[in-house]
Scaffold this motif. Structure first.
Motif, PDB file in Angstrom:
ATOM      1  N   TYR A 278       0.794  -1.223   0.000  1.00 19.62           N
ATOM      2  CA  TYR A 278       0.000   0.000   0.000  1.00 19.62           C
ATOM      3  C   TYR A 278       0.831   1.281   0.000  1.00 19.62           C
ATOM      4  CZ  TYR A 278      -4.095  -2.892   0.902  1.00 19.62           C
ATOM      5  OH  TYR A 278      -5.095  -3.824   0.801  1.00 19.62           O
ATOM      6  N   TRP A 279       1.977   1.252   0.671  1.00 23.08           N
ATOM      7  CA  TRP A 279       2.725   2.497   0.773  1.00 23.08           C
ATOM      8  C   TRP A 279       3.132   3.054  -0.585  1.00 23.08           C
ATOM      9  CZ3 TRP A 279       7.484   4.636  -0.318  1.00 23.08           C
ATOM     10  CH2 TRP A 279       7.710   5.895   0.288  1.00 23.08           C
ATOM     11  N   PRO A 280       3.564   2.236  -1.580  1.00 17.75           N
ATOM     12  CA  PRO A 280       3.899   2.817  -2.895  1.00 17.75           C
ATOM     13  C   PRO A 280       2.731   3.563  -3.535  1.00 17.75           C
ATOM     14  CG  PRO A 280       4.774   0.597  -2.717  1.00 17.75           C
ATOM     15  CD  PRO A 280       3.903   0.800  -1.516  1.00 17.75           C
ATOM     16  N   ILE A 281       1.504   3.099  -3.264  1.00 21.49           N
ATOM     17  CA  ILE A 281       0.336   3.794  -3.818  1.00 21.49           C
ATOM     18  C   ILE A 281       0.231   5.190  -3.220  1.00 21.49           C
ATOM     19  CG2 ILE A 281      -2.180   3.744  -4.043  1.00 21.49           C
ATOM     20  CD1 ILE A 281      -2.038   0.704  -3.949  1.00 21.49           C
ATOM     21  N   TYR A 282       0.447   5.292  -1.899  1.00 21.18           N
ATOM     22  CA  TYR A 282       0.412   6.607  -1.258  1.00 21.18           C
ATOM     23  C   TYR A 282       1.589   7.476  -1.706  1.00 21.18           C
ATOM     24  CZ  TYR A 282      -3.430   5.279   1.805  1.00 21.18           C
ATOM     25  OH  TYR A 282      -4.663   4.905   2.294  1.00 21.18           O
ATOM     26  N   ALA A 283       2.710   6.833  -1.982  1.00 20.50           N
ATOM     27  CA  ALA A 283       3.852   7.592  -2.500  1.00 20.50           C
ATOM     28  C   ALA A 283       3.525   8.205  -3.860  1.00 20.50           C
ATOM     29  CB  ALA A 283       5.072   6.675  -2.621  1.00 20.50           C
ATOM     30  N   VAL A 284       2.850   7.447  -4.701  1.00 20.43           N
ATOM     31  CA  VAL A 284       2.425   7.968  -6.000  1.00 20.43           C
ATOM     32  C   VAL A 284       1.390   9.074  -5.825  1.00 20.43           C
ATOM     33  CG1 VAL A 284       1.158   7.391  -8.120  1.00 20.43           C
ATOM     34  CG2 VAL A 284       2.967   5.877  -7.288  1.00 20.43           C
ATOM     35  N   ALA A 285       0.464   8.882  -4.865  1.00 20.85           N
ATOM     36  CA  ALA A 285      -0.539   9.915  -4.598  1.00 20.85           C
ATOM     37  C   ALA A 285       0.129  11.215  -4.179  1.00 20.85           C
ATOM     38  CB  ALA A 285      -1.511   9.439  -3.520  1.00 20.85           C
ATOM     39  N   GLY A 286       1.136  11.121  -3.283  1.00 17.07           N
ATOM     40  CA  GLY A 286       1.871  12.320  -2.881  1.00 17.07           C
ATOM     41  C   GLY A 286       2.588  12.959  -4.060  1.00 17.07           C
ATOM     42  N   GLY A 287       3.160  12.117  -4.925  1.00 15.72           N
ATOM     43  CA  GLY A 287       3.839  12.652  -6.109  1.00 15.72           C
ATOM     44  C   GLY A 287       2.882  13.354  -7.061  1.00 15.72           C
ATOM     45  N   VAL A 288       1.697  12.758  -7.275  1.00 12.99           N
ATOM     46  CA  VAL A 288       0.706  13.375  -8.176  1.00 12.99           C
ATOM     47  C   VAL A 288       0.217  14.695  -7.589  1.00 12.99           C
ATOM     48  CG1 VAL A 288      -1.616  13.118  -9.156  1.00 12.99           C
ATOM     49  CG2 VAL A 288      -0.035  11.192  -9.197  1.00 12.99           C
ATOM     50  N   GLY A 289      -0.087  14.702  -6.293  1.00 12.71           N
ATOM     51  CA  GLY A 289      -0.548  15.940  -5.654  1.00 12.71           C
ATOM     52  C   GLY A 289       0.498  17.037  -5.714  1.00 12.71           C
ATOM     53  N   ALA A 290       1.761  16.677  -5.433  1.00 12.40           N
ATOM     54  CA  ALA A 290       2.837  17.662  -5.498  1.00 12.40           C
ATOM     55  C   ALA A 290       3.037  18.162  -6.925  1.00 12.40           C
ATOM     56  CB  ALA A 290       4.130  17.047  -4.968  1.00 12.40           C
ATOM     57  N   LEU A 291       2.941  17.258  -7.890  1.00 10.11           N
ATOM     58  CA  LEU A 291       3.091  17.656  -9.295  1.00 10.11           C
ATOM     59  C   LEU A 291       2.009  18.645  -9.707  1.00 10.11           C
ATOM     60  CD1 LEU A 291       4.513  17.285 -12.045  1.00 10.11           C
ATOM     61  CD2 LEU A 291       2.951  15.366 -12.484  1.00 10.11           C
TER      62      LEU A 291
END
Length: 421
Positions: free
Chosen positions: A20-33
């Motif tokens: 699950y953590w990689p999914i949240y990492a991607v979510a953080g990346g998308v939000g920051a982008l």
């Protein structure tokens, strides 16, 4: 027993770290982008993005509602459908205000564009938020991956979401104080290159925001967002009720209750905190009394810039949540809503940190206009004329409406006296 708990903790840790953590990492990346793109495109493209977000949000919410029903998530399908209906009704109720709102946002973007250092502040705070989200997402992923029942998971996710929201609100309002102080100084001193401009104003605003004013910022962050959103919705409904006296009476009661809360919890307090160093409640009260004594409150009430910026923030959150939810759906159908909703909150917080620089400029412009309209005239004479004309129209409208209400009350009283005779 301790060994068993440690082993269980280790197993769960491996589970959420690998799954699950990689999914949240991607979510953080998308939000920051999305947040960084917003700041990079600050200018005419930003105005177009805001216009698009106003109209696309209803459609986006409706599509997600359909997808929730398709995935047998009836509760969330109803929730998103209700949100889409409320969003549509709100936009319809304020459609005549959007032209003035976009004008104010355009001028606020112009101000922020002339102060590149405030954008750098937003970048730094987004990086800080990402670091905190890295820690927060480990806990959230552990809850999602745990074997407890759904009710227990949702309660824990609610607690974690509140903590993330409040942390994001504190960081957003800290940026708000910093940017508000900068914009106010620029308007007061007639430009950032003025001889009278203090040395290193950004550093002073930053130091003041994270030390002396931090307590007021944390306190105000608990209430302002919720009260402000409730006020927008009630105003939109109130303007479209018509002559239904029973419904109007109920809505007026809620309206006056919220207006009382707004007197003590409003975003304009952050400008007073930045400039005068007052406490939060006193700043909010002084700002609202300033608006009411000068009549600018009619202009503030007519402006929907905060709601438009919130729509852009929600769109950013929905995009983030959709990306995380789509990835989760390919692996775990039963965890889509949990991951998608928490990822959506992550995206909203990160995009909100980018949006707040414009909102800070808007609040500073209104405070300056209320304190000394010539400050705005000196900065942009054409904008000053447009604001003054709109204010005159709004005051005339309120006077006409007050006379109409007074006339109706007198007529009703006369009718009742005639019937009693």
């Amino acid at each position: 027993m301790v060994v068993k708990l440690c082993c269980l903790s280790h197993v769960i840790g491996e589970m959420f770290s690998e799954d699950y953590w990689p999914i949240y990492a991607v979510a953080g990346g998308v939000g920051a982008l999305l947040g960084w793109m917003w700041l990079l495109l600050l200018g005419s493209p930003a105005n177009q993005m805001l216009k698009i977000s106003v109209h696309i949000l209803t459609t986006y919410l409706a599509v997600i509602s359909v997808l929730c029903f398709w995935c047998d998530q009836f509760f969330w399908g109803v929730a998103f459908a209700t949100a889409a209906a409320l969003q549509f009704l709100y936009v319809i109720s304020v459609i005549d205000r959007l032209s003035f709102t976009m004008l104010v946002l355009q001028k606020a973007v112009k101000m922020v564009w002339s102060l590149p250092e405030v954008k750098r502040v937003a970048y730094v705070f987004m990086a800080v938020m990402l670091l905190w989200m890295g820690i927060w997402s480990f806990g959230t992923a552990g809850v999602v991956a745990s074997d407890m029942d759904d009710g227990g998971r949702w309660w824990l996710l609610l607690v974690l979401s509140v903590s993330l929201f409040w942390t994001g609100a504190v960081l957003c309002n800290t940026v708000h104080v910093i940017v508000s102080g900068m914009v106010f100084l620029v308007l007061i001193h007639d430009g950032r290159d003025s001889v009278s401009m203090p040395h290193n104003p950004l550093v002073k605003s930053l130091r003041y925001a994270v030390t002396t004013s931090l307590g007021s910022i944390c306190y105000g962050s608990l209430f302002t967002a919720a009260i402000r959103t409730l006020r927008w919705e009630i105003r939109g409904i109130r303007s479209k009720i018509g002559n239904n006296e029973c419904l109007l009476c109920c809505v007026d009661f809620l309206f006056h209750l919220v207006e009382t809360l707004v007197r003590f919890f409003n975003k304009y307090a952050y400008v007073q905190i930045a400039v005068y160093g007052k406490g939060f409640n006193r700043s909010a009260r002084d700002a609202w009394e300033l608006f009411q004594s000068t009549g600018v409150e009619a202009l503030v009430a007519y402006d929907c810039s905060g709601a438009v910026l919130l729509m852009g923030t929600i769109v950013g959150g929905l995009i983030t949540g959709t990306c995380a939810g789509a990835w989760t759906y390919t692996k775990w159908h039963d965890r889509v809503v949990m991951v998608g909703s928490t990822a959506m909150l992550m995206g909203m917080v990160l995009v909100g940190l980018a949006m707040v620089v414009v909102e800070s400029a808007v609040t500073s412009i209104y405070i300056c206009y209320a304190e000394d309209p010539l400050l705005i005239h000196r900065w942009d004479a054409e904008f000053f004329n447009q604001m003054s004309e709109t204010l005159h129209q709004r005051l005339q409208y309120r006077s006409a409406r007050a006379r109409e209400v007074l006339t109706n009350n007198r007529f009703d009283s006369h009718t009742q006296e005639s019937l009693s005779v």
